[in-house]
Design an enzyme around this catalytic site. Sequence first.
Site, short mmCIF file in Angstrom:
data_model
loop_
_atom_site.label_atom_id
_atom_site.label_comp_id
_atom_site.label_asym_id
_atom_site.label_seq_id
_atom_site.Cartn_x
_atom_site.Cartn_y
_atom_site.Cartn_z
N LYS A 1 23.74 28.93 35.13
CA LYS A 1 24.08 30.26 35.82
C LYS A 1 22.93 30.22 36.69
O LYS A 1 21.97 31.35 37.98
CB LYS A 1 24.64 31.55 34.46
CG LYS A 1 25.81 31.23 34.36
CD LYS A 1 25.81 31.85 33.55
CE LYS A 1 27.43 32.32 32.95
NZ LYS A 1 28.12 33.63 31.85
N LYS B 1 38.94 21.94 38.27
CA LYS B 1 39.31 22.02 37.40
C LYS B 1 39.69 24.22 37.72
O LYS B 1 38.90 24.56 38.75
CB LYS B 1 38.00 22.88 36.07
CG LYS B 1 38.34 23.36 35.19
CD LYS B 1 36.77 24.32 34.49
CE LYS B 1 37.62 25.47 33.19
NZ LYS B 1 36.52 26.11 32.94
N LYS C 1 38.07 30.95 38.89
CA LYS C 1 37.65 32.60 39.61
C LYS C 1 36.04 31.70 40.57
O LYS C 1 36.11 32.06 41.54
CB LYS C 1 37.24 33.70 38.97
CG LYS C 1 38.49 34.22 38.35
CD LYS C 1 37.72 35.37 37.74
CE LYS C 1 36.75 35.63 36.39
NZ LYS C 1 37.84 35.25 35.16
#
Length: 325
Positions: free
Chosen positions: A113, A192, A195
């Site tokens: 992240k 995959k 979102k």
Amino acid sequence: MARILTGVQSTGVPHLGNLLGAYLPGVALSKKDENQALFFIADLHSITTLKDAELRRQNTLAVAAAWIACGFDTDKGILYRQSDVPEVCELTWYLNCFTPYPMLANAHSFKDKSNRLSDVNAGLFTYPVLMAADILLYDANIVPVGKDQLQHLEITRDIAGAFNRILGETFVIPEASIQQEVMIVPGTDGQKMSKSYQNTINIFQNDKDLKKNINKIVTGSQSLEESKDPELCTVYKLYSLLATDSEKAELAEKYRAGNFGFGTAKQILFERVMETFQNERKEFDRLSQNPDEVQQILLKGQHRAREISSLVLARVRKALGFSTM
Ligand code: ADP
Ligand code: TRP
């Protein structure tokens, strides 16, 4: 009795990958007599990436409605909002003080992240500690999670182990439960479904938009007449996750025979999705139009969750030498 606990962040409306990978298997586990399930909406975690309050409120209702629509029994199990149990924030602080800094700095999801996002806040860094508090606050035995969350479970076990060693047996050490066949549902672009890749199939949208969504699935460029390999086609892969063996064989045969176009395959998939999820879609729509009903269910969940969390937190405060009034 095993206490099963899992959370889903309220960062969007649940999609087909979420339903097949998390909601439906979770509901199946919660139905077993020997299990008590605590399922919650991780709205505190969602602040690490989502700052819009109105969107968070809508997503929180959508996640709750999706659990109920997928058959979660909110009398047998407990469905609640993470932020409705403020004890979790207090426990997070205590656990922070038992968490070695390098363990968080080396966590895969933080590294990923912090490379990808522009807002690298301290909440992203301490995310696993809040997750440990979610789990340890309820003496959870089993935590069903996707593979990507396994490291967070290891961190939880390490923190609980360190606390128990230093201050005496206080926390139950939880186990992760990963589905036997780890199902990765592909998205409209073949990678995959997620979102974050904007390739989702949103099972809870209206018929017309759902059809458009399915029509967006990327397929090969063979002509109508040509024979096609079903195993290479995302439409077929998605159909396979929903259909019986004989239905799958029938569609595979059509692909191989030729004179069968991707447009027709998409129509067949659309009809299958509509049929498989007709009850869930109907119930989700009904709940979306009755947010007060969802709110009441969450308040009941809050009350029952706090009955457990207050006892565990008192145990932790006592171990730390704080008052337990
Ligand atoms: P997203 O990747 O869309 O942000 P989340 O990370 O919020 O989804 O995942 C919520 C739950 O749904 C997790 O338990 C995760 O393992 C499961 N899940 C998400 N995407 C998929 C997928 N494509 N296939 C199977 N399970 C999935
Ligand atoms: N981190 C999890 C995810 O993104 C969500 C979550 C938060 C969770 N707290 C949890 C999952 C506790 C299991 C147990 O999918």
